[in-house]
Design a protein around this motif. Structure first.
Motif, mmCIF file in Angstrom:
data_model
loop_
_atom_site.group_PDB
_atom_site.id
_atom_site.type_symbol
_atom_site.label_atom_id
_atom_site.label_comp_id
_atom_site.label_asym_id
_atom_site.label_seq_id
_atom_site.Cartn_x
_atom_site.Cartn_y
_atom_site.Cartn_z
ATOM 1 N N UNK A 139 42.232 41.697 30.984
ATOM 2 C CA UNK A 139 42.716 42.450 32.136
ATOM 3 C C UNK A 139 41.658 42.468 33.240
ATOM 4 N N UNK A 140 42.107 42.783 34.439
ATOM 5 C CA UNK A 140 41.233 43.033 35.589
ATOM 6 C C UNK A 140 41.871 44.155 36.385
ATOM 7 N N UNK A 141 41.103 45.210 36.652
ATOM 8 C CA UNK A 141 41.660 46.397 37.292
ATOM 9 C C UNK A 141 40.771 46.828 38.449
ATOM 10 N N UNK A 142 41.406 47.068 39.605
ATOM 11 C CA UNK A 142 40.692 47.609 40.761
ATOM 12 C C UNK A 142 40.777 49.132 40.732
ATOM 13 N N UNK A 143 39.628 49.778 40.910
ATOM 14 C CA UNK A 143 39.548 51.235 40.836
ATOM 15 C C UNK A 143 38.939 51.758 42.126
ATOM 16 N N UNK A 144 39.525 52.805 42.651
ATOM 17 C CA UNK A 144 38.965 53.470 43.834
ATOM 18 C C UNK A 144 37.871 54.418 43.364
ATOM 19 N N UNK A 145 36.638 54.124 43.713
ATOM 20 C CA UNK A 145 35.506 54.901 43.220
ATOM 21 C C UNK A 145 35.434 56.295 43.797
ATOM 22 N N UNK B 85 31.924 57.389 52.917
ATOM 23 C CA UNK B 85 31.493 56.986 51.589
ATOM 24 C C UNK B 85 32.646 56.288 50.874
ATOM 25 N N UNK B 86 32.411 55.074 50.449
ATOM 26 C CA UNK B 86 33.436 54.307 49.758
ATOM 27 C C UNK B 86 32.803 53.577 48.583
ATOM 28 N N UNK B 87 33.552 53.406 47.534
ATOM 29 C CA UNK B 87 33.087 52.659 46.372
ATOM 30 C C UNK B 87 34.248 51.845 45.828
ATOM 31 N N UNK B 88 34.058 50.533 45.742
ATOM 32 C CA UNK B 88 35.070 49.636 45.186
ATOM 33 C C UNK B 88 34.607 49.204 43.798
ATOM 34 N N UNK B 89 35.447 49.464 42.802
ATOM 35 C CA UNK B 89 35.085 49.180 41.411
ATOM 36 C C UNK B 89 36.112 48.233 40.806
ATOM 37 N N UNK B 90 35.614 47.189 40.177
ATOM 38 C CA UNK B 90 36.477 46.238 39.487
ATOM 39 C C UNK B 90 36.052 46.208 38.020
ATOM 40 N N UNK B 91 36.975 46.580 37.132
ATOM 41 C CA UNK B 91 36.726 46.519 35.695
ATOM 42 C C UNK B 91 37.516 45.344 35.121
ATOM 43 N N UNK B 92 36.869 44.519 34.318
ATOM 44 C CA UNK B 92 37.534 43.341 33.767
ATOM 45 C C UNK B 92 37.103 43.114 32.325
#
Length: 833
Positions: free
Chosen positions: A505-511, A475-482
């Motif tokens: 801003x742009x931020x990569x988050x490990x879901x 199970x993996x989830x890639x989250x990008x908040x911008x």
């Protein structure tokens, strides 16, 4: 406790009538002939043939509790939605609260599709496992539906704790042209047109073609903001090729295509509010503090919407909720009689694509904006099963099997993640506009191997077996908040707020944390049954089943939240059942009685919109490495938001099911069913909202965390599902045969008593009656009927939110709700050949 008013109360005579009806059932009815136009025979002269135990048995001989809905019954009662089969199976509830997720509850054991685990009730179409989202969407040209109750861990490839629903589609005839056509319309813009025909090319090759077009108003909600009513349209076609080169070999190849377009408005009720136009503002700079916003009452009279009552069936969201399903299903089943044993194969390929558009601000809390969410959810599933089973009618029996399934697909969701720091006008720009892109790849495999042994005599049958299952997945989830940047405000005390500018801003988050992504498990499940035929018309049985569901990791939980709120443990359960089945008066009265007990070790459930707190953390990551516990007595703010949590808790389920089916006269059929199931937690510690700190779930007042954890916890002995312990259903038909035609009246009745749900909300009772009047030809080749659904026009609450709908600090003044459908009149024309 919150109580929902009950505007209409049953009269004593109706309650007594329901109590009487609750002692009978469709335990033994008529086997549907392949030629639907065949002359009707005495319904008690034939027994329904079922494959619940993966062998062909009559319903009265199968050693388990099973409800059956034949294709003839589905057409007879105009049951166009598969969720309506609950009318023929008490204790079964099939609901869809948002146009996207189908939820199945059986024996008080429920499942939320968003929790990411296997379902509590597994669904099979032509013995291939399918997702309810697609299997439930179009019901037409059905041969039979069987509802198997109790833990499933041996007979089919996937384990399930509450039961299984098997759907068998109609198959082609090798001997004659047969078919049917049916059309129905209602006064609420509903329509259903369906039909199927078998074309034999020879005595070895045949094809059956069937199709459906269905439309309705869905949940019947009118959106006053968008001037739009909920509506649904489904189109589907199915082709089945049958090949029978010899009496010992039969194969069926099926292809089904489905397209469903559901536009579902969320119903709300309440006074409404003025959440985003509280006040104009001034900004002042205080030395040593910085810019401060001072809010001044404005007298702005705009609101999120007008006051709405429970029975208004209205919504106010600015954006739309639209779900489009495309589904392709290919299924191959073969049976090869080798003499002493039969080799069977079931394979399927399924590809589904759900496209969804949602406005998550159901209460229109943000008058000048909406909170859109767009998603594409593809789902490819391949499965195969190979079984070899002995053909011995008596003596020792055996069987071995292997099963494999693989699921792949990458879900992509884009949604508004905008943050609002204070109840100031949106025009002030005191918010941080942002977007969140979520990508969830799915790649999981399940392999299992089973074996069983048994002994069968004229009166005694004993069988038992085991299934070993391997689960492999990640199970993996890639989250990008911008964000393009903006400014937010935070409370500074004394009615003032600090202004905090935030740049782009742009931020990569490990879901999902890396250490919680692997999902590899193995399990040993199985079961055993023993049945004894005391007399030719009376038998008793006992059964045991062991089930297993692997846990899952939540996607997009707050960063660093404690692992027990992200990852669930596996669930195990042991189920025991005893029962009797019998008939009397030359099979004019047939009955079953079953008692069951099931114990759960770590029952898996989902708790939605739970408030959390991440304050007092050294690394500012809410529970990350080197952090300190939160201290909710002094945390500011008291909560940081809400999220949905999967969690385990020990539980037990126990109950009784009683069914009777009678034919008092040759022209009167009467069936009814009763189910009592007490499904409860056993002192389980589970996440909850407990704003007043009394240890019981509530959402009254200011959000607050009780205790020193990330969330509040409640010790509960409460229900596993929002369903009552007791349920009763009944159906009847009275015929008045004339020389060439047969007028008739018939009805379906279901009764659901009052219930207090897991959020301490009390729901009133529901009595749903469908009534029919019509006439059919004496050879059943044609029929015309008129009908009314929900004859009493009861508008009862099915689901309700625990508190008002919020968007950050903005209160919409509304709660979300789902009601039963209002009364509806219709007419149907059928023709069989």
């Amino acid at each position: 406790m919150m109580r929902i008013s009950e505007p209409w109360r049953l009269n004593g005579w109706l309650l007594a009538g329901v109590s009487l009806l609750s002692v009978s059932s469709n335990a033994h009815g008529q086997q549907v002939p392949q030629n639907a136009a065949a002359t009707q025979t005495d319904a008690q002269s034939l027994d329904i043939v079922v494959t619940a135990a993966r062998t062909t048995q009559t319903l009265r001989d199968v050693p388990m509790s099973v409800n059956v809905a034949t294709g003839e019954q589905l057409l007879k009662y105009n049951l166009f939605d598969i969720k309506d089969i609950s009318r023929l199976a008490p204790g079964l509830e099939l609901t869809n609260t948002n146009g996207r997720n189908n939820t199945t509850t059986l024996r008080g054991i429920t499942f939320d599709p968003d929790q990411g685990t296997g379902p509590s009730v597994q669904v099979y179409m032509n013995e291939a496992p399918v997702d309810p989202q697609y299997a439930y969407t179009a019901m037409y040209d059905i041969q039979q539906i069987e509802v198997l109750r109790g833990a499933q861990g041996l007979l089919r490839g996937l384990s399930a704790p509450a039961g299984a629903i098997t759907i068998t589609t109609a198959r082609p005839s090798f001997s004659e042209i047969t078919g049917y056509a049916q059309s129905s319309v209602t006064n609420r813009s509903g329509y259903n047109v369906q039909g199927g025909v078998s074309l034999p090319f020879s005595d070895t090759l045949a094809i059956r073609v069937a199709a459906l077009v269905d439309g309705n108003r869905g949940n019947n909600v009118y959106n006053i903001t968008r001037d739009e009513r909920s509506r649904s349209r489904t189109e589907s076609a199915r082709f089945t090729l049958g090949w029978q080169p010899s009496p010992d070999f039969t194969a069926y190849l099926t292809y089904q295509y489905l397209h469903a377009d559901n536009r579902t408005n969320q119903q709300v009720f309440g006074t409404g509010n003025a959440p985003n136009s509280v006040a104009p503002f001034t900004v002042a700079t205080i030395a040593g503090v910085g810019p401060v916003v001072v809010l001044v009452p404005s007298g702005d009279t705009r609101r999120s919407g007008p006051a709405l009552g429970l029975e208004d069936y209205e919504g106010v969201a600015q954006g739309r909720n639209r779900f489009q399903n495309n589904f392709h299903f290919i299924n191959l089943t073969t049976d090869w009689n080798l003499g002493g044993a039969t080799l069977s194969f079931v394979g399927s390929h399924q590809y589904a694509r759900l496209t969804q558009e949602r406005d998550t601000d159901f209460g229109n809390a943000l008058l000048d904006s909406n909170s859109p969410s767009f998603g594409v959810i593809p789902n490819k599933v391949d499965s195969a099963e190979l079984r070899l089973a002995s053909n011995n009618p008596l003596g020792f029996t055996w069987g071995v099997g292997a099963f494999y399934t693989k699921r792949t697909g990458t879900t992509e969701i884009s949604q508004d993640g905008t943050s609002y720091g204070a109840a100031a006008p949106l025009s002030a720009g005191l918010f941080l506009p942002s977007k969140v892109q979520i990508t969830v790849p799915v790649n999981s495999e399940t392999s299992s191997f089973s074996g069983n042994l048994g002994y069968r005599s004229e009166r005694l049958s004993v069988t038992g077996g085991l299934r070993y299952t391997l689960f492999r997945g990640k199970q993996r989830a890639d989250i990008v908040a911008s964000s393009s940047g903006g400014q937010v405000v935070v409370p500074a005390g004394g009615g003032t707020y600090l202004v905090i500018p935030v740049g782009p801003f742009s931020q990569n988050i490990v879901g999902i944390p890396p250490e919680l992504q692997r999902n590899d498990n193995e399990a040993l499940t199985g079961g055993a049954t023993i049945s004894y035929k005391i007399t030719p018309e009376f038998s008793a049985y006992a059964s045991y089943g062991h089930s297993y569901r692997q846990g899952s990791s939540g996607v997009g939980a707050p960063a660093g939240i404690s692992n027990d709120l992200i990852r669930t443990n596996p669930e195990k359960s042991d189920s025991f059942e005893i029962g009797v089945k019998g008939s009397s008066f030359n099979r004019r009265v047939n009955f079953t009685l079953a008692a069951f007990y099931q114990k759960f070790d770590g029952y898996l459930s989902r708790f939605t919109s739970i408030a959390y707190n991440c304050a007092n953390d050294v690394n500012n990551t809410c529970g990350g490495a080197g952090s300190l516990p939160v201290n909710n007595a002094t945390d500011v703010p008291a909560t940081n938001g809400t999220f949905d949590i999967n969690y385990n808790g020990d539980a037990t389920v126990k109950g009784v099911e009683w069914t009777v089916d009678t034919r008092p006269t040759s022209n009167w059929d009467f069936s009814a069913q009763l189910s009592y199931s007490k499904a409860r937690y056993n002192g389980a510690r589970v996440p909850c909202n407990d704003f007043n700190g009394d240890g019981r779930p509530d959402a009254t007042g200011t959000p607050h965390i009780t205790g020193t954890g990330n969330v509040s916890y409640c010790i509960t002995n409460g229900r596993l599902a929002n369903t009552p312990d007791f349920n009763a259903t009944a159906n009847t038909e009275v015929r008045f045969p004339l020389e060439t035609v047969t007028p008739f009246i018939s009805g379906l009745i279901s009764y659901r008593p009052p219930v207090t749900d897991v959020t301490n909300t009390r729901f009133p009772s529901r009595t749903n009656i469908n009534a029919y009047i019509g006439v059919r030809g004496n050879e059943k080749r044609w029929e015309v009927n008129g009908y009314v659904r929900n004859l009493l026009n009861q508008k009862r609450v099915v689901e309700i939110s625990q508190g008002n709908l919020l968007v950050n600090t903005y209160d919409s003044g509304y709660r979300s709700v789902l009601l039963t459908a209002p009364r509806e009149f219709g007419a149907t024309l059928k023709y069989n050949w």
